[in-house]
Scaffold this motif. Sequence first.
Motif, PDB file in Angstrom:
ATOM      1  N   GLU A 250      -6.240  31.259  37.017  1.00  0.00           N
ATOM      2  CA  GLU A 250      -5.407  31.287  35.833  1.00  0.00           C
ATOM      3  C   GLU A 250      -3.955  31.020  36.222  1.00  0.00           C
ATOM      4  N   GLY A 251      -3.435  29.929  35.719  1.00  0.00           N
ATOM      5  CA  GLY A 251      -2.033  29.616  35.961  1.00  0.00           C
ATOM      6  C   GLY A 251      -1.712  29.278  37.398  1.00  0.00           C
ATOM      7  N   THR A 252      -2.718  29.078  38.198  1.00  0.00           N
ATOM      8  CA  THR A 252      -2.459  28.753  39.594  1.00  0.00           C
ATOM      9  C   THR A 252      -2.423  27.246  39.766  1.00  0.00           C
ATOM     10  N   ASP A 253      -1.502  26.817  40.575  1.00  0.00           N
ATOM     11  CA  ASP A 253      -1.425  25.399  40.886  1.00  0.00           C
ATOM     12  C   ASP A 253      -2.060  25.137  42.238  1.00  0.00           C
ATOM     13  N   ILE A 254      -2.797  24.040  42.300  1.00  0.00           N
ATOM     14  CA  ILE A 254      -3.215  23.572  43.603  1.00  0.00           C
ATOM     15  C   ILE A 254      -2.108  22.648  44.075  1.00  0.00           C
ATOM     16  N   VAL A 255      -1.563  22.959  45.209  1.00  0.00           N
ATOM     17  CA  VAL A 255      -0.408  22.221  45.685  1.00  0.00           C
ATOM     18  C   VAL A 255      -0.817  21.340  46.856  1.00  0.00           C
TER      19      VAL A 255
ATOM     20  N   LYS B 447       5.108  30.422  41.097  1.00  0.00           N
ATOM     21  CA  LYS B 447       3.902  30.463  40.312  1.00  0.00           C
ATOM     22  C   LYS B 447       2.806  30.559  41.353  1.00  0.00           C
ATOM     23  N   PRO B 448       1.804  31.306  41.071  1.00  0.00           N
ATOM     24  CA  PRO B 448       0.758  31.388  42.081  1.00  0.00           C
ATOM     25  C   PRO B 448       0.269  29.997  42.434  1.00  0.00           C
ATOM     26  N   MET B 449       0.170  29.765  43.711  1.00  0.00           N
ATOM     27  CA  MET B 449      -0.268  28.427  44.078  1.00  0.00           C
ATOM     28  C   MET B 449      -1.209  28.493  45.253  1.00  0.00           C
ATOM     29  N   LYS B 450      -1.960  27.433  45.352  1.00  0.00           N
ATOM     30  CA  LYS B 450      -2.943  27.338  46.399  1.00  0.00           C
ATOM     31  C   LYS B 450      -2.618  26.062  47.147  1.00  0.00           C
ATOM     32  N   MET B 451      -2.139  26.207  48.344  1.00  0.00           N
ATOM     33  CA  MET B 451      -1.760  25.005  49.056  1.00  0.00           C
ATOM     34  C   MET B 451      -2.963  24.404  49.757  1.00  0.00           C
ATOM     35  N   VAL B 452      -3.075  23.129  49.566  1.00  0.00           N
ATOM     36  CA  VAL B 452      -4.198  22.432  50.173  1.00  0.00           C
ATOM     37  C   VAL B 452      -4.047  22.448  51.685  1.00  0.00           C
ATOM     38  N   TYR B 453      -2.814  22.298  52.124  1.00  0.00           N
ATOM     39  CA  TYR B 453      -2.553  22.402  53.550  1.00  0.00           C
ATOM     40  C   TYR B 453      -1.423  23.401  53.739  1.00  0.00           C
ATOM     41  N   SER B 454      -1.715  24.517  54.322  1.00  0.00           N
ATOM     42  CA  SER B 454      -0.724  25.580  54.284  1.00  0.00           C
ATOM     43  C   SER B 454      -0.180  25.953  55.660  1.00  0.00           C
TER      44      SER B 454
END
Lengths: 351, 497
Positions: A250-255, B447-454
């Motif tokens: 929810e509201g999370t971005d894949i960066v 913003k919560p994020m999920k880095m593909v390469y972290s």
Amino acid sequence: MAPTIQYELSSPPTDAVSAIKFAPDSPTRLLVSSWDRNVYLYDISGEEEGGKLIEKYEHRAPVLDVCFGADDHEAFSAGMDWQVKRINLDSGETEVLSTHEGPVKSVVYSKEQSILVSSSWDLTLHFHYLSSPEKETTVISLPAKPHSLSITSSKLVVAMAARLLYIYELKSTLLLTSQSNVASKLDPWQQRESSLKFMTRAVACMPNDDGYASSSIEGRVAVEWFDPSPESQARKYAFKCHRQPDPEGEGTDIVYPVNALAFHPVHGTFASGGGDGVVALWDANAKRRIRQYQKYPQSVAALCFSSDGKYLAIGACPGFETAQEEYSGEGTKLYIRELSETEAKGKPPKA
Amino acid sequence: MVGKKKRGHPDIEELLARPWCYYCERDFDDLKILISHQKAKHFKCERCGRRLNTAGGLSVHMNQVHKETLTSVDNSLPNRQGLEVEIFGMEGIPEDVAQAHNQRIIAGFYQAEAERRATTGNPGPGGNAGGQPKKPKFESPADLKKRLAEHKARKEAEKAAGTESGGNTPLDGAQNSPLGQSPASFQNAGPYIASPAASYGAPQSAGYGSFSQEPYSQPAVAYQQPYSSQPPFSGPPAAGFQPQFSPPQQQYPPSQSFPPGQNYPGGPNQSFGAGSPPGSYNGYQAAPSHTPPAHGNLPNRPPSLPPAPGLPQRPSFAAPSVPTYQMQQMHQGPPASFQSQQNGWQGNGWKGQDQKAAMSSAYPPHSQGYGDYSTNASSVDDLVSGAAREVDDIDEIIRMAEAGIKPPKKGDSTTAPPQASETGAAPTLLEPIAKAETSGKKSKKDKPMKMVYSDNEISPEEKMSLMPRYAFIPEGKAESSLVGGHTALVVAGIVDA
């Protein structure tokens, strides 16, 4: 708007792409370096048959970077075999210019200064004086691993680990190095810290020599100017890009990492290519995105505009992700996008 | 209303239903496009190009981000520049402004219709046919015969009842004259025949007929045909108009079996004048349908009150599609001003406002602004149509609107970061680095994020280079030396750093 033409090059590398470079003169001559240990030379004209592979230059190890030299028939490559090579594209002859003490990450050529600069994970830069081959290569040590190099007619930008960024003035640097070879502790013209919080992925200089753009693994691009005056420095900015909302969170971005940056030689706009497979065109001055192309099936690893700005070459290959144990660059593709006259042109800044 | 759907031009209802922009009075096909128009034209920050959702949002943005004060809404009409009205799409438009807009649309509609009719020579479909002296509408012979028969029957009935109304006589003549193909009188009567306008005309004409027919011919000339249905109301006899409505209605109940006041409580005068809803209007409409049995009693009326002798002649009594506000307008607007008002909107009326605008030099000339509009229109449309290949925040809005989500009010506060970078909001919202990256604002922005390469220390290339797949074993060196070399590098890096 006329539909832009895009086609895929036939016989792409069999593994991940590390760099794509157009020739300085011919807008259809393209060099691609790959992790499959080859440098490929294509003629991209003829979209029906997907261009033509002119030649393939085999290396001993994965090639991490390639660039053209003084003309369309000379190229330089940097590879995992620690070597910087000159390739005669016509005859296929290769010559080792220097050997680093570690894999060579990048190699750039300056026509104006007639030098070749290579950067290696051995924490050094090598300056090769091509106009005076008798002169020994100058080794300049760096404080951290260089990730990306970009050169203009007068400046060299070295983006390193630990968010360090060095800017060398080529003329003064060359003057110093010509006086003594003990230039290993040569200080750069400017030492900067990256505007981005995360590791720098790519750096590219503006064609007008005013500044540069850098990108990080955290979906962000920064645009900065060389001029150290407070006015110019106040102009710098950064923006997020190459992100997608996480369908699960929810509201999370894949960066995604922004792997590639390339400036348009005519319009001065730039393209960014990300791990999300998106290529976007940006207007650095107007701070606007000009357009964003449809997603490529894989991560964009490298980008290059042709010298006349008519073509954009895109190298797409599987992206390397965190904690990936195995990696294979299978499915690597090369795309050529033919740009319409104004496609990459920025809008005039708003009055 | 035959053939209504075949027209290439829009119905007045369609016109009135179109979303329009409070700030510039432009109308749009779709509410979403209106909203994107407003964001692009009126709520866009001129400093950074960020598009906000409302004028208030833009004001806050300007204040917080650029330390500037927003004094007026860009590209807006001179009297619509205020920030005090909160507009989002069609929401928030003041009632009076909305009514004025509708009146303008109606005026424009009739003007356009008149022009069409003048050029094509065709009578308007349904609603407003008549009123064109040169091109009288003939009823089909069958209709004429039918009417003639009815009329004769009525005459007979009246005669039989011995209640021939003197006041009606001239009118009857006028009304019947077309039947007799009398050209001269036909022209006057024409407008009231074969059009819903006749539904007014018929009952009224009775009354007017008893005064004189001038009021009809005059407006017909003054307005040309566009107002074929309107002259009875908005023409010079406007003053005398309202009484004409009420008397018949007040009279019907007694003459029929309706209890007085039940069906027509309050005066029609009142309800019409106040822009009554169609319901009350229909109430009036309904009355005629009851008249046939009643009209034998009409002679009881004083001559000044319009009877409805003509009504029975039109069995197919169609309710004219005149909306409430039009009724109101017809009642309220003095004919002269109505005419000029119409011209004003249609023609160069904006120029007058341009001049005003030019005087207050703070605003760009409106002519220019309008020039922009046309181009903007296309660009917005382009954006919308090109949404598939080009994702923009307009596109995002539209997609969200389609999904039934209200666009985020991200513009309302600068604390909302340019999140939608993937969809393109970011480029227009590039914030100064100092704030965006290095200051302590991160808690707000993050913003919560999920880095593909972290891995922030080792680049993907370095990791790849360690894989056996890509490993290079320098000639003459053992495999271990590679590992050793790499470790050395790492150590060196630490030392140097």
